[in-house]
Write a protein that holds these residues in place. Sequence first.
Motif, mmCIF file in Angstrom:
data_model
loop_
_atom_site.group_PDB
_atom_site.id
_atom_site.type_symbol
_atom_site.label_atom_id
_atom_site.label_comp_id
_atom_site.label_asym_id
_atom_site.label_seq_id
_atom_site.Cartn_x
_atom_site.Cartn_y
_atom_site.Cartn_z
ATOM 1 N N VAL A 209 0.869 -1.169 0.000
ATOM 2 C CA VAL A 209 0.000 0.000 0.000
ATOM 3 C C VAL A 209 0.910 1.223 0.000
ATOM 4 N N THR A 210 0.676 2.145 -0.926
ATOM 5 C CA THR A 210 1.487 3.361 -0.991
ATOM 6 C C THR A 210 0.576 4.580 -1.023
ATOM 7 N N LYS A 211 0.804 5.480 -0.098
ATOM 8 C CA LYS A 211 0.146 6.795 -0.089
ATOM 9 C C LYS A 211 1.256 7.818 0.083
ATOM 10 N N GLY A 212 1.721 8.386 -1.017
ATOM 11 C CA GLY A 212 2.848 9.316 -0.950
ATOM 12 C C GLY A 212 4.071 8.584 -0.415
ATOM 13 N N ASP A 213 4.653 9.114 0.658
ATOM 14 C CA ASP A 213 5.840 8.508 1.254
ATOM 15 C C ASP A 213 5.514 7.372 2.223
ATOM 16 N N LEU A 214 4.252 7.166 2.518
ATOM 17 C CA LEU A 214 3.867 6.065 3.401
ATOM 18 C C LEU A 214 3.779 4.791 2.573
ATOM 19 N N LYS A 215 4.469 3.763 3.025
ATOM 20 C CA LYS A 215 4.440 2.476 2.333
ATOM 21 C C LYS A 215 4.241 1.394 3.380
#
Length: 192
Positions: free
Chosen positions: A121-127
Amino acid sequence: MNTMFPIFLKMSEITTLIVGGGNVGHEKLAAILKNSPDAVVTVVSIEFGEELLDLAKDFPSVTLEKRPFEISDLDDHHICLCATDDYDLHVKIQEECNKRKMIVNVADTPPLCDFYLGSVVTKGDLKIGISTNGKSPTLAKRMREFLEDALPSETQSLLDNLKDIRDKLTGDFQDKVKQLNDITQKVFDKKE
């Protein structure tokens, strides 16, 4: 119990070999490039599927070598992914990787794998990586879809703001950690 150790690799700083250029090879290459567009990957295969060829043409750090696999292909690589339908070849490659202290993933053969490719799951820099210990890639995919929908669209703004705050904090390490824990707890308290 899943005893796998999750890590995030800088794929542009290591080299990866994929053996097999069909549907499974395409799937492995696509997963790598989706997460690490600058990954350095060599794909060796007797034949390449159109999807893999289409994908690879947009990534200059991907090299395609149309020929049979040779043991020397393992030289100078850190990771190997086997994606052919030749089980005996996969066993041979896995044994050679072990001798060389390389980590290997063998498609659909968990006993020969040192690691699995999880759902991400990737939301911008959050993985966020999701693993089912090789038992159910389908469940991992469903969990990924759920988390993609559940995470707020402003996740990147939150990360940017928290980094700015973190850069301005004073005190020793433990004090900074406590302050950041307090701040992030307030973010999640607002959600309830």
